[in-house]
Enzyme design. Structure first.
Site, mmCIF file in Angstrom:
data_model
loop_
_atom_site.group_PDB
_atom_site.id
_atom_site.type_symbol
_atom_site.label_atom_id
_atom_site.label_comp_id
_atom_site.label_asym_id
_atom_site.label_seq_id
_atom_site.Cartn_x
_atom_site.Cartn_y
_atom_site.Cartn_z
ATOM 1 C CG ASP A 128 -8.411 -3.983 -2.417
ATOM 2 O OD1 ASP A 128 -9.462 -4.130 -2.546
ATOM 3 O OD2 ASP A 128 -7.808 -3.306 -3.149
ATOM 4 C CG HIS A 141 -1.859 0.667 1.000
ATOM 5 N ND1 HIS A 141 -2.073 2.361 1.144
ATOM 6 C CD2 HIS A 141 -3.210 0.737 0.814
ATOM 7 C CE1 HIS A 141 -3.531 2.517 1.013
ATOM 8 N NE2 HIS A 141 -3.667 2.285 0.401
HETATM 9 N N1 ACO Z 1 4.289 -7.514 -4.375
HETATM 10 C C1 ACO Z 1 5.430 -7.946 -4.852
HETATM 11 N N2 ACO Z 1 6.294 -6.275 -4.993
HETATM 12 C C2 ACO Z 1 5.361 -5.299 -4.398
HETATM 13 C C3 ACO Z 1 4.670 -5.643 -4.254
HETATM 14 C C4 ACO Z 1 3.332 -5.984 -4.373
HETATM 15 N N3 ACO Z 1 2.433 -6.444 -3.982
HETATM 16 N N4 ACO Z 1 3.949 -3.958 -3.870
HETATM 17 C C5 ACO Z 1 5.342 -3.116 -3.696
HETATM 18 N N5 ACO Z 1 6.108 -4.230 -3.984
HETATM 19 C C6 ACO Z 1 7.572 -3.738 -4.234
HETATM 20 C C7 ACO Z 1 7.114 -2.675 -5.906
HETATM 21 O O1 ACO Z 1 7.815 -3.840 -6.854
HETATM 22 C C8 ACO Z 1 9.146 -2.094 -5.721
HETATM 23 O O2 ACO Z 1 10.077 -2.734 -5.065
HETATM 24 P P1 ACO Z 1 11.686 -2.164 -5.656
HETATM 25 O O3 ACO Z 1 11.617 -0.913 -4.770
HETATM 26 O O4 ACO Z 1 12.224 -3.028 -5.523
HETATM 27 O O5 ACO Z 1 11.380 -1.449 -6.893
HETATM 28 C C9 ACO Z 1 8.283 -1.613 -3.869
HETATM 29 O O6 ACO Z 1 7.215 -2.401 -3.107
HETATM 30 C C10 ACO Z 1 6.977 -0.194 -3.424
HETATM 31 O O7 ACO Z 1 6.808 -0.311 -4.903
HETATM 32 P P2 ACO Z 1 6.263 0.599 -5.401
HETATM 33 O O8 ACO Z 1 5.709 0.311 -6.445
HETATM 34 O O9 ACO Z 1 6.706 1.930 -5.411
HETATM 35 O O10 ACO Z 1 5.113 1.327 -4.103
HETATM 36 P P3 ACO Z 1 3.663 1.819 -4.657
HETATM 37 O O11 ACO Z 1 3.026 2.752 -2.583
HETATM 38 O O12 ACO Z 1 4.024 2.937 -5.464
HETATM 39 O O13 ACO Z 1 2.672 1.082 -4.840
HETATM 40 C C11 ACO Z 1 0.602 -0.961 -4.195
HETATM 41 C C12 ACO Z 1 1.639 0.832 -3.906
HETATM 42 C C13 ACO Z 1 0.029 0.204 -5.858
HETATM 43 C C14 ACO Z 1 -0.764 -0.809 -3.754
HETATM 44 C C15 ACO Z 1 1.431 -1.627 -4.380
HETATM 45 O O14 ACO Z 1 1.530 -1.845 -3.823
HETATM 46 C C16 ACO Z 1 0.794 -2.596 -5.204
HETATM 47 O O15 ACO Z 1 0.909 -2.680 -6.413
HETATM 48 N N6 ACO Z 1 -0.177 -3.822 -5.296
HETATM 49 C C17 ACO Z 1 -0.595 -4.839 -5.603
HETATM 50 C C18 ACO Z 1 -2.152 -3.687 -6.372
HETATM 51 C C19 ACO Z 1 -3.222 -4.106 -4.682
HETATM 52 O O16 ACO Z 1 -3.120 -4.680 -3.723
HETATM 53 N N7 ACO Z 1 -3.465 -2.792 -4.256
HETATM 54 C C20 ACO Z 1 -4.414 -2.316 -3.474
HETATM 55 C C21 ACO Z 1 -4.392 -0.849 -2.747
HETATM 56 S S1 ACO Z 1 -5.507 -0.543 -2.066
HETATM 57 C C22 ACO Z 1 -6.592 0.334 -2.959
HETATM 58 O O17 ACO Z 1 -6.473 0.736 -3.195
HETATM 59 C C23 ACO Z 1 -7.719 0.058 -2.117
#
Ligand code: ACO
Length: 428
Positions: A363, A306
């Protein structure tokens, strides 16, 4: 406001920017005059360090896993409150008295019917249309049917539009579902609760009485509470940005629905259950964890991670408990829940997820509950939109009433070509 300032130095120029303090949470550096003083913009794609507005609605401490609506903890609201009460709280700032709640509930109930001509509007969609596609279209079209509540300068019209949106969203979502399965639309019934009514409009048929299971009604109401608002997330910011131009509330909420649809936001609940079903058996979990960790594989664990929570999402805790309640009430089970529990356990004990502070979000478990109740995965995000409408509407109202409100107009770091002469086609 504090008397503290931040000094920012650009080359030989130093500017003092005021530091503002909220009730709780990090201070913010007020850079509204920064461009005028320095000729430079600040750069923050994704708004990771930028507060876009002042708000009194919702507070999140992502490190501690805290979520408060108007000061009340989400766990307490989920346990003791109702979705209608939380809606009142978000819109009005205080919990309602018994009489205020009754009046509000009654008002919402009496706005649940849709203009009859909207039923023909549905027939323009293909039967296999995604419910979110229908929601975007129908909610956007509401402004063509309810002209008398589109003057955003009139507080009374804003209130009527807010009530209409909250009240009609379950009817719109249920009709999207009915249309997709070819069953007749079910009209709302004023005897039922907001959530009971939605269950009946979704799963009832005209040929027989629909029996509401109280534990399911309560579980779904709780899911709505958990999704009601979440401060300046992508869809809420979209609603505010659309509203900042003076667009009518129905158009703004349609914009929010469009943004929510994306798999990184509201679409994640659908994606999370699809992923858990694809994993299917606990033995396959390590393979998926390895994929999520692989830099060359775009796969991510859906329902994990998140932008704000770097700790357990407090909503996920309530969701996990609610799965067990729904299973018990319906006397069902689903192997996918075991996969989810074991996936969570394995991921949380893995260094990759620990270092990046990736925890289950709201979620991760919601799909398991919604599926047990009988909703197809394509309806999951529509249910999220239904509940989040309360937050969108409350945030939109707050923005319109804020004297500091201006049209949202971000700037950019331009990296395209500088001015160059036009070259006629025969010379290229
Ligand atoms: N699985 C694996 N790796 C992940 C995940 C995941 N679910 N989420 C983040 N990471 C990793 C990224 O690859 C990144 O790694 P790096 O630093 O080595 O490049 C690091 O963690 C940070 O990720 P970002 O995408 O930069 O974080 P951001 O804050 O932009 O994204 C997000 C948050 C979009 C929710 C992300 O965690 C994600 O895509 N999760 C899966 C989708 C999801 O569950 N969304 C629901 C959000 S809650 C909602 O909307 C109600």
């Amino acid at each position: 406001m504090t008397d503290k300032t931040a000094t920012i130095t650009l080359g030989d120029k130093s500017v003092e920017s005021p530091i503002l303090s909220g009730t709780v949470g990090p201070d913010v550096v007020d850079i509204r005059k920064f461009y005028g003083q320095t000729g430079a913009f600040t750069y923050d794609p994704g708004f990771t360090s930028t507060a876009s507005c002042e708000s009194k609605l919702t507070y999140i401490d992502g490190d501690e896993g805290v979520l408060l609506h108007r000061g009340y903890a989400i766990g307490e609201l989920a346990e003791h409150s109702s979705f209608m009460e939380v809606a009142y709280l978000l819109l009005n700032g205080e919990l309602p008295s018994a009489d205020e709640l009754k009046t509000f509930d009654n008002t919402i109930t009496r706005h649940t019917m849709l203009h009859e001509q909207l039923a023909t509007f549905y027939r323009g969609f293909r039967r296999d249309a995604h419910p979110m596609a229908i929601m975007c279209g129908v909610v956007g079209a509401l402004s063509a049917f309810y002209h008398d509540s589109t003057d955003i300068q009139d507080p009374h019209q804003r209130m009527i539009a807010s009530h209409r949106l909250i009240a009609k969203m379950p009817t719109i979502a249920a009709m999207a579902y009915k249309y997709s399965i070819g069953q007749p639309f079910i009209y709302p019934n004023n005897e039922l609760s907001y959530t009971g009514n939605f269950l009946r409009m979704t799963f009832g048929v005209p040929a027989e009485e629909y029996e509401i299971v109280p534990a399911v009604e309560r579980a779904l109401d709780r899911i709505f509470i958990l999704h009601a608002d979440h401060e300046q997330n992508a869809s809420t910011s979209t609603v505010r940005l659309a509203g900042s131009s003076g667009a009518n509330p129905f158009a703004c909420i349609a914009a929010g629905i469009a943004c929510l649809w994306g798999p990184a936001h509201g679409g994640a609940n659908e994606a999370a259950l699809n992923m858990l079903r694809e994993i299917g058996r606990p033995e396959r979990i390590p393979e998926y964890i390895a994929r999520a960790k692989d830099k060359d594989d775009p796969f991510r664990l859906m329902g994990f991670g998140h932008r704000v929570y770097k700790n357990y999402d407090p909503r996920a805790t309530v969701m996990q408990k609610t799965v067990r309640e729904v299973f018990a009430a319906l006397k069902v089970s689903d192997p996918v829940f075991d996969v989810a529990l074991q996936l969570e356990e394995m991921a949380l004990s893995d260094d990759y997820f620990a270092e990046k502070k990736l925890f289950p979000n709201v979620d991760f478990y919601s799909g398991v509950i919604l599926s047990a109740i009988g909703f197809p995965t394509t309806m999951f995000t529509a249910l999220f939109a239904l509940a989040r409408t309360v937050g969108w509407v409350a945030q939109w109202n707050e923005m319109i009433s804020d004297p500091a409100q201006k049209i949202g107009r971000p700037r950019q770091l331009y990296t395209g070509p500088a001015q160059r002469p036009y070259v006629p086609v025969d010379k290229r």
